[in-house]
Design an enzyme around this catalytic site. Structure first.
Site, PDB file in Angstrom:
ATOM      1  N   GLU A  73      27.724  34.236  40.476  1.00 19.68           N
ATOM      2  CA  GLU A  73      27.960  32.910  41.031  1.00 19.68           C
ATOM      3  C   GLU A  73      27.733  31.835  39.965  1.00 19.68           C
ATOM      4  O   GLU A  73      28.514  30.882  39.857  1.00 19.68           O
ATOM      5  CB  GLU A  73      27.045  32.680  42.229  1.00 19.68           C
ATOM      6  CG  GLU A  73      27.306  31.392  42.984  1.00 19.68           C
ATOM      7  CD  GLU A  73      26.496  31.310  44.266  1.00 19.68           C
ATOM      8  OE1 GLU A  73      26.556  30.253  44.914  1.00 19.68           O
ATOM      9  OE2 GLU A  73      25.804  32.295  44.609  1.00 19.68           O
TER      10      GLU A  73
ATOM     11  N   ASP B 292      33.010  44.014  44.582  1.00 20.84           N
ATOM     12  CA  ASP B 292      34.312  44.356  44.015  1.00 20.84           C
ATOM     13  C   ASP B 292      35.388  44.108  45.075  1.00 20.84           C
ATOM     14  O   ASP B 292      35.304  44.634  46.185  1.00 20.84           O
ATOM     15  CB  ASP B 292      34.314  45.835  43.596  1.00 20.84           C
ATOM     16  CG  ASP B 292      35.507  46.192  42.735  1.00 20.84           C
ATOM     17  OD1 ASP B 292      36.599  45.627  42.946  1.00 20.84           O
ATOM     18  OD2 ASP B 292      35.360  47.069  41.855  1.00 20.84           O
TER      19      ASP B 292
ATOM     20  N   ASP C 106      23.524  54.884  47.475  1.00 20.84           N
ATOM     21  CA  ASP C 106      24.847  54.456  47.903  1.00 20.84           C
ATOM     22  C   ASP C 106      24.759  53.867  49.305  1.00 20.84           C
ATOM     23  O   ASP C 106      24.148  54.473  50.193  1.00 20.84           O
ATOM     24  CB  ASP C 106      25.810  55.647  47.897  1.00 20.84           C
ATOM     25  CG  ASP C 106      27.268  55.233  47.984  1.00 20.84           C
ATOM     26  OD1 ASP C 106      27.594  54.342  48.790  1.00 20.84           O
ATOM     27  OD2 ASP C 106      28.099  55.809  47.252  1.00 20.84           O
TER      28      ASP C 106
END
Length: 212
Positions: free
Chosen positions: A194, A118, A96
């Site tokens: 992308e 996000d 994380d």
């Protein structure tokens, strides 16, 4: 993001310990020994399936890349990309980003990439955005003086928020693009998202932010 469960993913990752570093806290301040050189270190937070870092590693053999991704099923795909491309200057962490300071010494990193994160559009989720001030502070602790963030997104709202967040934190904005693929930028490496979004004619937003 809906993730397909891969119950066997961890076992496969364990077999590639030279790519996915199991105990990065033990490498803190020693990444030059992991790579076997003193080249600059660039990290990508939320590296996804690894296409961006794999291609960056191929294009820039004099830079060391480390991708950080907390989802095991996703890091498995990134590991396969790195392994199949046989790029030795790319490593991965199944960790994380909130614990970034446990894995890197102060000033050990030269550049941070944030690609298609996000957007967390609801106001109550602002603190989860990777361009929120607590993350900017976290990046600063591991970056060298005048270290940089390179940020790309398809989400206009997140881009506008991030520009404001960068400026409020005191970063200098460079090369701000409201339509990257119609700009004069040379050598852009695309992520999976992308490619997907740009093929649909969607704008890609990009900027560089420099700490001072």
């Amino acid at each position: 993001m809906r993730l397909r469960n891969k119950p066997w993913a961890q076992d496969e990752i364990n077999k590639e310990s030279s790519i996915v570093i199991a105990h990065p806290e033990q490498k803190k301040g020693k990444w030059n020994k992991v790579f076997g050189n003193d080249n600059p270190i660039h990290i990508e937070v939320g590296t996804g399936k690894g296409q961006f870092l794999t291609k960056m590693g191929q294009a820039n053999p004099d830079i060391n890349y480390i991708g950080i991704e907390k989802y095991t099923t996703v890091i498995h795909s990134a590991m396969e990309n790195v392994r199949d491309a046989n790029v030795e200057n790319v490593k991965l962490l199944n960790k994380d980003v909130l614990n970034l300071g446990d894995y890197f010494e102060e000033g050990e990193v030269s550049l941070v990439y944030i690609n298609f994160t996000d957007p967390w559009p609801k106001a109550r989720h602002e603190k989860r955005r990777l361009t929120y001030e607590r993350f900017l502070s976290l990046y600063q602790t591991v970056l060298k003086p005048n270290g940089e963030i390179h940020f790309k997104t398809d989400n206009q709202g997140l881009f506008e928020y991030s520009l404001h967040s960068f400026s409020k934190y005191g970063l200098i904005l460079n090369n701000v693009s409201l339509d990257l693929h119609k700009s004069d930028m040379v050598g852009n490496i695309m992520t999976e998202y992308e490619e997907k979004f740009s093929s649909k004619g969607m704008r890609i937003y990009r900027c560089e932010a420099v700490y001072r």
